[in-house]
Scaffold this motif. Sequence first.
Motif, PDB file in Angstrom:
ATOM      1  N   HIS A 143       0.831  -1.204   0.000  1.00 24.48           N
ATOM      2  CA  HIS A 143       0.000   0.000   0.000  1.00 24.48           C
ATOM      3  C   HIS A 143       0.866   1.255   0.000  1.00 24.48           C
ATOM      4  N   ARG A 144       1.966   1.224   0.731  1.00 24.34           N
ATOM      5  CA  ARG A 144       2.872   2.384   0.762  1.00 24.34           C
ATOM      6  C   ARG A 144       3.459   2.636  -0.624  1.00 24.34           C
ATOM      7  N   CYS A 145       3.820   1.582  -1.316  1.00 23.53           N
ATOM      8  CA  CYS A 145       4.331   1.690  -2.680  1.00 23.53           C
ATOM      9  C   CYS A 145       3.293   2.380  -3.567  1.00 23.53           C
ATOM     10  N   PHE A 146       2.082   1.859  -3.578  1.00 21.13           N
ATOM     11  CA  PHE A 146       1.016   2.395  -4.425  1.00 21.13           C
ATOM     12  C   PHE A 146       0.703   3.843  -4.052  1.00 21.13           C
ATOM     13  N   GLN A 147       0.599   4.131  -2.766  1.00 18.61           N
ATOM     14  CA  GLN A 147       0.234   5.473  -2.319  1.00 18.61           C
ATOM     15  C   GLN A 147       1.289   6.507  -2.721  1.00 18.61           C
ATOM     16  N   ASN A 148       2.558   6.152  -2.635  1.00 18.37           N
ATOM     17  CA  ASN A 148       3.605   7.088  -3.041  1.00 18.37           C
ATOM     18  C   ASN A 148       3.627   7.285  -4.548  1.00 18.37           C
ATOM     19  N   TYR A 149       3.296   6.254  -5.312  1.00 18.83           N
ATOM     20  CA  TYR A 149       3.166   6.388  -6.763  1.00 18.83           C
ATOM     21  C   TYR A 149       2.058   7.381  -7.084  1.00 18.83           C
ATOM     22  N   VAL A 150       0.913   7.202  -6.474  1.00  9.44           N
ATOM     23  CA  VAL A 150      -0.224   8.096  -6.693  1.00  9.44           C
ATOM     24  C   VAL A 150       0.110   9.513  -6.218  1.00  9.44           C
ATOM     25  N   ASP A 151       0.695   9.619  -5.039  1.00  5.26           N
ATOM     26  CA  ASP A 151       1.043  10.932  -4.491  1.00  5.26           C
ATOM     27  C   ASP A 151       2.026  11.677  -5.396  1.00  5.26           C
ATOM     28  N   TYR A 152       2.953  10.960  -5.999  1.00  4.87           N
ATOM     29  CA  TYR A 152       3.910  11.601  -6.903  1.00  4.87           C
ATOM     30  C   TYR A 152       3.180  12.263  -8.070  1.00  4.87           C
ATOM     31  N   PHE A 153       2.310  11.534  -8.732  1.00  4.99           N
ATOM     32  CA  PHE A 153       1.642  12.095  -9.904  1.00  4.99           C
ATOM     33  C   PHE A 153       0.631  13.178  -9.535  1.00  4.99           C
ATOM     34  N   ARG A 154       0.015  13.076  -8.380  1.00  4.08           N
ATOM     35  CA  ARG A 154      -0.850  14.163  -7.909  1.00  4.08           C
ATOM     36  C   ARG A 154      -0.025  15.412  -7.623  1.00  4.08           C
ATOM     37  N   CYS A 155       1.117  15.218  -7.006  1.00  5.45           N
ATOM     38  CA  CYS A 155       2.008  16.333  -6.681  1.00  5.45           C
ATOM     39  C   CYS A 155       2.516  17.010  -7.957  1.00  5.45           C
ATOM     40  N   VAL A 156       2.954  16.214  -8.925  1.00  4.62           N
ATOM     41  CA  VAL A 156       3.446  16.760 -10.193  1.00  4.62           C
ATOM     42  C   VAL A 156       2.335  17.531 -10.898  1.00  4.62           C
ATOM     43  N   LYS A 157       1.131  16.996 -10.864  1.00  2.00           N
ATOM     44  CA  LYS A 157       0.000  17.669 -11.500  1.00  2.00           C
ATOM     45  C   LYS A 157      -0.276  19.020 -10.839  1.00  2.00           C
ATOM     46  N   ALA A 158      -0.133  19.075  -9.518  1.00  2.00           N
ATOM     47  CA  ALA A 158      -0.434  20.302  -8.780  1.00  2.00           C
ATOM     48  C   ALA A 158       0.735  21.285  -8.743  1.00  2.00           C
ATOM     49  N   LYS A 159       1.974  20.785  -8.610  1.00  2.00           N
ATOM     50  CA  LYS A 159       3.117  21.663  -8.356  1.00  2.00           C
ATOM     51  C   LYS A 159       4.229  21.598  -9.389  1.00  2.00           C
ATOM     52  N   GLY A 160       4.246  20.587 -10.233  1.00  2.00           N
ATOM     53  CA  GLY A 160       5.310  20.435 -11.229  1.00  2.00           C
ATOM     54  C   GLY A 160       6.416  19.501 -10.760  1.00  2.00           C
ATOM     55  N   GLU A 161       7.173  18.988 -11.712  1.00  2.33           N
ATOM     56  CA  GLU A 161       8.214  17.993 -11.417  1.00  2.33           C
ATOM     57  C   GLU A 161       9.357  18.528 -10.574  1.00  2.33           C
ATOM     58  N   ASP A 162       9.594  19.823 -10.597  1.00  2.70           N
ATOM     59  CA  ASP A 162      10.738  20.392  -9.885  1.00  2.70           C
ATOM     60  C   ASP A 162      10.461  20.673  -8.414  1.00  2.70           C
ATOM     61  N   PHE A 163       9.248  20.459  -7.964  1.00  2.00           N
ATOM     62  CA  PHE A 163       8.882  20.685  -6.565  1.00  2.00           C
ATOM     63  C   PHE A 163       9.508  19.576  -5.718  1.00  2.00           C
ATOM     64  N   ALA A 164      10.330  19.944  -4.733  1.00  3.00           N
ATOM     65  CA  ALA A 164      11.122  18.975  -3.953  1.00  3.00           C
ATOM     66  C   ALA A 164      10.297  17.861  -3.311  1.00  3.00           C
ATOM     67  N   PRO A 165       9.153  18.138  -2.682  1.00  3.17           N
ATOM     68  CA  PRO A 165       8.374  17.034  -2.103  1.00  3.17           C
ATOM     69  C   PRO A 165       7.922  16.010  -3.151  1.00  3.17           C
ATOM     70  N   CYS A 166       7.696  16.454  -4.376  1.00  5.64           N
ATOM     71  CA  CYS A 166       7.337  15.499  -5.437  1.00  5.64           C
ATOM     72  C   CYS A 166       8.479  14.512  -5.665  1.00  5.64           C
ATOM     73  N   LYS A 167       9.694  15.019  -5.636  1.00  8.74           N
ATOM     74  CA  LYS A 167      10.859  14.162  -5.843  1.00  8.74           C
ATOM     75  C   LYS A 167      10.992  13.120  -4.731  1.00  8.74           C
ATOM     76  N   GLU A 168      10.568  13.476  -3.532  1.00  8.80           N
ATOM     77  CA  GLU A 168      10.590  12.511  -2.424  1.00  8.80           C
ATOM     78  C   GLU A 168       9.606  11.374  -2.676  1.00  8.80           C
ATOM     79  N   PHE A 169       8.412  11.705  -3.159  1.00  8.93           N
ATOM     80  CA  PHE A 169       7.442  10.659  -3.506  1.00  8.93           C
ATOM     81  C   PHE A 169       8.025   9.747  -4.587  1.00  8.93           C
TER      82      PHE A 169
END
Length: 83
Positions: A27-53
Amino acid sequence: MADEAELRAKLHTFGNDARFPDQNQTHRCFQNYVDYFRCVKAKGEDFAPCKEFWSTYQSLCPVSWVEKWDEERSKGNFPAFDL
């Protein structure tokens, strides 16, 4: 992602996440995958928290799962509707 090679070189095991107390990290794997793409959609690929996901799901998820999910996203039938 421009820094993908650099991030791959920095992959490491991530610490405990209280949201996922069990040893099974599926579940942690899946949730971080989803969180990454939600983050990129909202903030862009260069946003540091997105890179953590990204780093987390790359560390935890089997490559075959990520490839399957990427394919499902490209076809528009991924289970997380808003990606």
